[in-house]
Design a protein around this motif. Structure first.
Motif, PDB file in Angstrom:
ATOM      1  N   GLU A 277      14.762   9.745 -92.928  1.00  0.00           N
ATOM      2  CA  GLU A 277      15.386   8.614 -92.228  1.00  0.00           C
ATOM      3  C   GLU A 277      15.472   8.869 -90.725  1.00  0.00           C
ATOM      4  OE1 GLU A 277      18.156   6.845 -95.790  1.00  0.00           O
ATOM      5  OE2 GLU A 277      19.187   7.652 -94.029  1.00  0.00           O
ATOM      6  N   LEU A 278      15.783  10.106 -90.352  1.00  0.00           N
ATOM      7  CA  LEU A 278      15.848  10.431 -88.920  1.00  0.00           C
ATOM      8  C   LEU A 278      14.481  10.233 -88.274  1.00  0.00           C
ATOM      9  CD1 LEU A 278      17.966  13.742 -88.965  1.00  0.00           C
ATOM     10  CD2 LEU A 278      18.769  11.456 -88.398  1.00  0.00           C
ATOM     11  N   VAL A 279      13.438  10.625 -89.014  1.00  0.00           N
ATOM     12  CA  VAL A 279      12.074  10.474 -88.489  1.00  0.00           C
ATOM     13  C   VAL A 279      11.726   8.991 -88.404  1.00  0.00           C
ATOM     14  CG1 VAL A 279       9.631  10.931 -88.943  1.00  0.00           C
ATOM     15  CG2 VAL A 279      11.331  12.725 -89.359  1.00  0.00           C
ATOM     16  N   GLU A 280      11.964   8.278 -89.516  1.00  0.00           N
ATOM     17  CA  GLU A 280      11.550   6.868 -89.562  1.00  0.00           C
ATOM     18  C   GLU A 280      12.320   5.994 -88.581  1.00  0.00           C
ATOM     19  OE1 GLU A 280      11.785   5.969 -93.753  1.00  0.00           O
ATOM     20  OE2 GLU A 280       9.615   6.319 -93.982  1.00  0.00           O
ATOM     21  N   ASN A 281      13.557   6.352 -88.307  1.00  0.00           N
ATOM     22  CA  ASN A 281      14.343   5.556 -87.355  1.00  0.00           C
ATOM     23  C   ASN A 281      14.166   6.003 -85.911  1.00  0.00           C
ATOM     24  OD1 ASN A 281      15.510   3.805 -89.259  1.00  0.00           O
ATOM     25  ND2 ASN A 281      16.960   5.397 -89.849  1.00  0.00           N
ATOM     26  N   GLY A 282      13.282   6.966 -85.694  1.00  0.00           N
ATOM     27  CA  GLY A 282      13.015   7.394 -84.324  1.00  0.00           C
ATOM     28  C   GLY A 282      14.162   8.159 -83.681  1.00  0.00           C
ATOM     29  N   VAL A 283      15.085   8.656 -84.489  1.00  0.00           N
ATOM     30  CA  VAL A 283      16.191   9.454 -83.944  1.00  0.00           C
ATOM     31  C   VAL A 283      15.619  10.752 -83.368  1.00  0.00           C
ATOM     32  CG1 VAL A 283      18.282  10.745 -84.550  1.00  0.00           C
ATOM     33  CG2 VAL A 283      17.866   8.484 -85.549  1.00  0.00           C
ATOM     34  N   VAL A 284      14.572  11.244 -84.001  1.00  0.00           N
ATOM     35  CA  VAL A 284      13.876  12.437 -83.526  1.00  0.00           C
ATOM     36  C   VAL A 284      12.402  12.072 -83.356  1.00  0.00           C
ATOM     37  CG1 VAL A 284      15.469  14.096 -84.592  1.00  0.00           C
ATOM     38  CG2 VAL A 284      13.521  13.208 -85.907  1.00  0.00           C
ATOM     39  N   SER A 285      11.646  12.962 -82.718  1.00  0.00           N
ATOM     40  CA  SER A 285      10.250  12.608 -82.422  1.00  0.00           C
ATOM     41  C   SER A 285       9.317  12.840 -83.610  1.00  0.00           C
ATOM     42  CB  SER A 285       9.767  13.416 -81.217  1.00  0.00           C
ATOM     43  OG  SER A 285       9.816  14.797 -81.522  1.00  0.00           O
ATOM     44  N   GLY A 286       9.810  13.467 -84.654  1.00  0.00           N
ATOM     45  CA  GLY A 286       8.976  13.707 -85.830  1.00  0.00           C
ATOM     46  C   GLY A 286       9.609  14.801 -86.665  1.00  0.00           C
ATOM     47  N   TRP A 287       8.940  15.152 -87.769  1.00  0.00           N
ATOM     48  CA  TRP A 287       9.459  16.211 -88.646  1.00  0.00           C
ATOM     49  C   TRP A 287       9.560  17.542 -87.898  1.00  0.00           C
ATOM     50  CZ3 TRP A 287      11.418  15.705 -93.468  1.00  0.00           C
ATOM     51  CH2 TRP A 287      11.108  14.558 -94.202  1.00  0.00           C
ATOM     52  N   ASP A 288       8.719  17.706 -86.874  1.00  0.00           N
ATOM     53  CA  ASP A 288       8.721  18.992 -86.163  1.00  0.00           C
ATOM     54  C   ASP A 288       9.473  18.905 -84.840  1.00  0.00           C
ATOM     55  OD1 ASP A 288       6.983  17.455 -84.727  1.00  0.00           O
ATOM     56  OD2 ASP A 288       5.344  18.909 -84.693  1.00  0.00           O
ATOM     57  N   ASP A 289      10.303  17.886 -84.689  1.00  0.00           N
ATOM     58  CA  ASP A 289      11.167  17.840 -83.505  1.00  0.00           C
ATOM     59  C   ASP A 289      12.013  19.121 -83.508  1.00  0.00           C
ATOM     60  OD1 ASP A 289      13.674  17.303 -81.970  1.00  0.00           O
ATOM     61  OD2 ASP A 289      12.788  15.330 -81.712  1.00  0.00           O
ATOM     62  N   ARG A 291      14.853  19.754 -82.837  1.00  0.00           N
ATOM     63  CA  ARG A 291      16.243  19.622 -83.311  1.00  0.00           C
ATOM     64  C   ARG A 291      16.328  19.535 -84.829  1.00  0.00           C
ATOM     65  NH1 ARG A 291      17.336  14.453 -79.769  1.00  0.00           N
ATOM     66  NH2 ARG A 291      15.111  14.331 -80.237  1.00  0.00           N
ATOM     67  N   MET A 292      15.178  19.405 -85.477  1.00  0.00           N
ATOM     68  CA  MET A 292      15.187  19.255 -86.935  1.00  0.00           C
ATOM     69  C   MET A 292      15.367  20.615 -87.606  1.00  0.00           C
ATOM     70  SD  MET A 292      14.701  16.097 -88.068  1.00  0.00           S
ATOM     71  CE  MET A 292      13.460  15.757 -89.327  1.00  0.00           C
ATOM     72  N   PRO A 293      16.081  20.639 -88.743  1.00  0.00           N
ATOM     73  CA  PRO A 293      16.260  21.909 -89.470  1.00  0.00           C
ATOM     74  C   PRO A 293      15.055  22.229 -90.343  1.00  0.00           C
ATOM     75  CG  PRO A 293      17.401  20.173 -90.636  1.00  0.00           C
ATOM     76  CD  PRO A 293      16.805  19.516 -89.403  1.00  0.00           C
TER      77      PRO A 293
END
Ligand code: ATP
Ligand code: MG
Length: 561
Positions: A277-289, A291-293
């Motif tokens: 959801e974070l990826v799809e909503n553009g909260v982050v730049s992608g799975w490899d942002d 900030r992603m865990p």
């Protein structure tokens, strides 16, 4: 405490393994890691990966990689590739033992036919809603479906028609015939096959029926001769079904399932669905942002496999629910980087300093060692000249008590260079200090104590203005402001807990040698933290550095008093 990469894991699973070997139940330890390719691996998966691979390895056994691809609508080959890359990055190897649950679809089907013939499975006509109503509650047993006692011949015929696409999606299911009165819901005739017309990433349109995970998983384990099927606690209630499937099919010397607690980490989401959801909503730049865990995010941020494995070993394996402090993960990283990362000088928030008595046009090149290891020096050339940058926060016009950095008439040491004394400050029209004028003491070259033995309490970093290179720096903070990102505020959810300051872009002034770093390499910006040259967006023209972690070790502070 950290750097326990070589240390064995001692936990309840190790005890089970030792007992199983002693009793002769198993000869070879064989585990598997079974990710569903519906997202990228996260730090929680790293725990499972380490347990699966390391428990096998430390007992002379092997670990398979098996993709659980029983749910075609959410799965994708992009995820398969990313998962393999991440496991390899952690340093684990499955040799040629990479499998898919879908490799066994033919066998799963054949076993289902056998179960029907043995009177242990039946085709259900009730709707999903009716099935739910018949299932009973925690306090009441379920009711037998009117279709539970169809003849074997009719079941065989209907199941074949399911496979041949003669029914609509969801119109029928195949159920295991176990016990509608069982106190365990998972044994109240669970579905083992469903009808679903979805293109599968491997089998394409060959199948319109798919086995359920609880049915396919024990079969995959048994076919691969897995001895210990290790998984997280939410599968504990499914274990009786796991055992039932293996027994009903008739596997000899079947695998056993053991459960351990999931990893939960403060300030961190460990649910692929939410991360998607974070990826799809553009909260982050992608799975490899960064900030992603996710493992790919942590890698880009600058995490190393060693730090992650140390961390997993430190938290241990148990059955008790717990939430681990993110500070511990960061501590393991700092512990490693402190020993491995080169030290560069970079000024994040520059303040111009002019050294009035330094000859115009003169430059000096200091030869300095930037390696943290005394026995393995790495020397670079660090230029010095009349105008330098220091950190804004290293100067205070009205200094607080015990402020030992630069202040009016105060003297500090510039790391590896000279002592300087502040003589004059220049402000802009708003009153902000924009330039500081100093004098230097030529007798302190290299930052050494002068002949008069004078001491200074403050030591600060600096960069020669004329030689400085501009670099993009991305300062990251936690993605969430609350230790439990899921903490619900009045009907809200984790999206309400996002940290608006999780990413700050700045342009920093760096010493030229910083540009010799390799993509993905870590270094310390002296006094400012650990940083990593971004492996994705950075270019020669526009270098980008991610702040991996600050220097302040809160875990160590708390635990060492
Ligand atoms: P998610 O809830 O994020 O979708 P999942 O459990 O559905 O995770 P899988 O791909 O099925 O993801 O997980 C593969 C393996 O990793 C499973 O054995 C699972 O138990 C384990 N795993 C997943 N999350 C964690 C976690 N937070 N801690 C430890 N192990 C985990
Ligand atoms: Mg799962």
């Amino acid at each position: 405490m950290c750097n326990e990469n070589e240390a064995r894991m001692t936990n309840f699973i190790q005890e089970i393994i030792e007992n199983d070997i002693a009793s002769g139940r198993v000869k070879e330890i064989h585990t598997r890691f079974p990710p569903e390719p519906n997202g990228y691996l996260h730090i929680g998966h790293a725990k499972a990966i380490c347990i699966d691979f390391l428990m096998a390895k430390q007992n002379g056994g092997i670990c398979n990689l098996r993709f659980d691809d029983t749910n075609p609508s959410k799965e994708d080959t992009e995820y398969v590739d990313a998962i393999m890359e991440d496991i390899r990055w952690l340093g684990f190897d499955w040799d040629d033992r990479m499998f898919y649950a879908s490799n066994y679809f033919d066998k799963c089907y054949a076993f289902a036919v056998k179960l029907i013939k043995d009177g242990k499975a039946y085709v259900e006509d009730l709707s999903a809603e009716e099935v739910r109503a018949y299932r009973g509650t925690l306090t009441e047993p379920g009711k037998d479906s009117p279709y539970r006692n169809r003849s074997i011949a009719e079941n065989l015929d209907l199941f074949e028609k399911m496979k041949d696409g003669q029914f609509a999606d969801g119109q029928k299911i195949l159920r295991a015939k176990i016990d509608m009165a069982s106190p365990n819901f998972n044994l109240r005739d669970p579905a083992i096959y469903r009808i679903l017309r979805a293109n599968h990433h491997r089998t394409g349109d060959k199948w319109c029926i798919y086995p359920m995970y609880d049915y396919a998983h024990p079969i995959g384990d048994a076919l691969e001769d897995i001895s210990h099927s290790l998984c997280t606690l939410e599968f504990e209630d499914h274990r009786p079904l796991y055992d039932w499937v293996l027994e009903a099919i008739g596997f000899e010397n079947p695998p056993h399932q053991y459960e351990f607690a999931r990893l939960n980490l403060t300030y961190t989401l460990t649910s692929k669905r939410k991360l998607l959801e974070l990826v799809e909503n553009g909260v982050v730049s992608g799975w490899d942002d960064p900030r992603m865990p996710t493992l790919s995010g942590l890698r880009r941020l600058g995490y190393t496999p060693t730090a992650i494995i140390d961390f997993v070993k430190m938290i241990g394996v148990s059955k008790a629910y717990s939430v681990v402090d993110l500070a511990l993960l960061e501590h393991c990283l700092r512990d490693e980087l402190n020993k491995t990362a080169k030290r560069h000088m970079v000024v994040l928030e520059p303040l111009k300093v002019v050294i009035d008595n330094y000859p115009d046009g003169q430059e000096e090149i200091f030869d300095v060692n930037i390696s943290p290891l005394e026995d393995k020096p790495v020397n670079i050339k660090r230029p010095f000249s009349k105008v330098i940058y220091i950190e804004k926060s290293d100067f205070m016009e009205n200094p607080a008590h015990k402020y030992f950095r630069l202040k009016p008439q105060g003297e500090v040491r510039l790391i590896n260079a000279y002592f300087i004394t502040c003589q004059e400050i220049i402000k802009d029209e708003t009153g902000e200090v924009i330039e500081v004028h100093c004098t230097y003491d030529p007798q302190t070259r290299g930052g050494s104590t002068p002949p008069d033995g004078r001491k200074v309490k403050g030591t600060i970093h600096w960069v020669s203005a004329q030689h400085a290179v501009d670099v993009d720096v991305r300062l990251y903070e936690n993605l969430f402001t609350t230790p439990d990102p899921n903490a619900a505020s009045e009907g809200g959810d984790y999206m309400d807990n996002l940290n608006p300051n999780s990413l700050t872009h700045i342009i920093a002034k760096a010493e030229p040698a910083l540009l010799d770093m390799q993509a993905g390499e870590n270094c310390q910006f002296v006094r400012m933290g650990y940083f990593c040259l971004d492996a994705k967006d950075s270019t020669v023209e526009k270098p980008i550095f991610n702040r991996t972690v600050t220097l302040k070790d809160t875990w160590k502070k708390i635990n060492e008093g």
